[in-house]
Write a protein that holds these residues in place. Structure first.
Motif, PDB file in Angstrom:
ATOM      1  N   SER A 108       0.828  -1.207   0.000  1.00 19.79           N
ATOM      2  CA  SER A 108       0.000   0.000   0.000  1.00 19.79           C
ATOM      3  C   SER A 108       0.862   1.256   0.000  1.00 19.79           C
ATOM      4  N   GLN A 110       0.561   3.658   1.948  1.00 25.35           N
ATOM      5  CA  GLN A 110       0.858   4.018   3.332  1.00 25.35           C
ATOM      6  C   GLN A 110       2.249   3.554   3.755  1.00 25.35           C
ATOM      7  N   SER A 154      -4.531   6.047   2.147  1.00 25.09           N
ATOM      8  CA  SER A 154      -3.251   5.528   1.656  1.00 25.09           C
ATOM      9  C   SER A 154      -3.075   4.027   1.876  1.00 25.09           C
ATOM     10  N   SER A 155      -3.930   3.405   2.690  1.00 29.52           N
ATOM     11  CA  SER A 155      -3.829   1.954   2.865  1.00 29.52           C
ATOM     12  C   SER A 155      -4.679   1.191   1.847  1.00 29.52           C
ATOM     13  N   THR A 156      -5.672   1.851   1.235  1.00 26.24           N
ATOM     14  CA  THR A 156      -6.471   1.182   0.196  1.00 26.24           C
ATOM     15  C   THR A 156      -5.932   1.469  -1.201  1.00 26.24           C
ATOM     16  N   LEU A 158      -3.212   0.568  -3.462  1.00 28.28           N
ATOM     17  CA  LEU A 158      -2.169  -0.440  -3.625  1.00 28.28           C
ATOM     18  C   LEU A 158      -1.302  -0.109  -4.830  1.00 28.28           C
ATOM     19  N   SER A 168      -8.278  -0.186  -3.932  1.00 28.44           N
ATOM     20  CA  SER A 168      -8.985  -1.332  -3.346  1.00 28.44           C
ATOM     21  C   SER A 168      -9.932  -0.814  -2.252  1.00 28.44           C
TER      22      SER A 168
END
Length: 326
Positions: A108, A110, A154-156, A158, A168
């Protein structure tokens, strides 16, 4: 629900295959944890080919998640875009609910926000990719509805082996008729802390402009090299901090140190101005997605033009000790 399951029957993957692909959900294969549950990497045999997968396994501890499970499957089975993660299938067997997508080798965004190896040019390319994904969700020719993602962060976001964006996290997305995209959809304030549109509290719902707000936070993450929310810090909310510095013309003070000598002045101004406009309190005052795409592509062009020039000696453009190449 039975009808829903039947509609997606062709996407079902036996639990036995998923267990084998992930080495029985071995801890060494865990690549992340989200609200849905842990995600595992693995290799799955499909149509005679061994493909790399990510398997998100619903955490059943709280006895919830069925709606989110089918929401994501429904969304990803219909949506096809180069900047969206690709659905391979799902497992709904023996109490397990698992969503299987392509495995994106660089994880990701992040994970790379504070990496000096993620250059300003790469960050601009990533922002362009996310903007294209959001524009596609809002409208695509031949589709009668738009999609409000509700979990842009930032974690979704990818990144594949070429650092191309694969958005995602569609488990809380909402489909909306195209002629109603500007109307508020009543909704609980749900999403990821630090990215949520403050207008939700006032209107008690979301519009596609709620995704624009979240995207503005991501742009500031890319500029500042830090997460949107850092627990136990005085300035734990990046959106609030970035708006303060922007309005006081001190934004260079919080730009990620390793980016400062890479940025063209034009690309910095376009990106920072756009990020700030995405965080407007009123959704109606935020830019539309096509405008965002155009502005970011322009910023990338300025940056690439600067890199393609034969570099003269550096000249200093001084603003709070911020170094620009001009």
């Amino acid at each position: 629900m039975t009808t829903t399951i039947a509609k997606f029957a062709h996407l079902q993957i036996p639990l036995e295959d998923v267990v084998k692909a992930t080495n029985n959900f071995h801890d060494d294969n865990i690549i992340g944890h989200g609200g849905f549950g842990p995600a595992y990497k693995g290799q799955l045999q499909r149509s005679g080919k061994l493909i790399k997968i990510a398997a998100r396994r619903l955490d059943r501890k709280h006895g919830e998640g069925d709606i989110e499970f089918w929401t994501e499957i429904s969304a990803l089975s219909d949506l096809k875009h180069k900047n969206l993660v690709s659905l391979i299938g799902f497992c709904n067997e023996k109490g397990e609910k698992i969503i299987i997508t392509t495995y994106e080798v660089n994880g990701s965004l992040q994970e790379h926000l504070n990496s000096p190896n993620l250059t300003w040019t790469q960050r601009l390319r990533i922002s362009v990719g996310v903007a294209h994904a959001l524009s596609y969700l809002c409208y695509d020719e031949g589709r009668s509805y738009g999609v409000i993602h509700r979990n842009v962060n930032s974690s979704t976001i990818l990144l594949d082996e070429n650092w191309e964006v694969k958005l995602s996290g569609f488990e809380i997305s909402i489909k909306q008729a195209l002629n109603r995209m500007d109307q508020v959809i009543l909704s609980e304030p749900i999403g990821t802390i630090g990215y949520m549109d403050p207008e939700i509290e006032k209107t008690k719902g979301v519009t596609h402009k709620s995704d624009i707000y979240s995207f503005g936070v991501v742009l500031f993450e890319l500029l500042c090299g830090r997460r949107a929310y850092i627990k136990n810090e005085a300035n734990r909310f990046l959106a609030r901090l970035a708006k303060y510095h922007y309005e006081n013309e001190t934004l260079p003070d919080i730009i990620y140190l390793h980016l400062k000598n890479q940025m063209s002045l034009q690309s910095f101004h376009i990106c920072s101005n756009l990020a700030y406009s995405c965080l407007k309190e009123q959704g109606a005052d935020r830019p539309d997605k096509n405008n965002i795409v155009n502005e970011l592509e322009k910023a990338l062009e300025f940056q690439l033009s600067r890199e393609n020039l034969v570099r003269p000696p550096y000249f200093l453009f001084s603003c709070c000790d911020f170094l620009y190449i001009i």
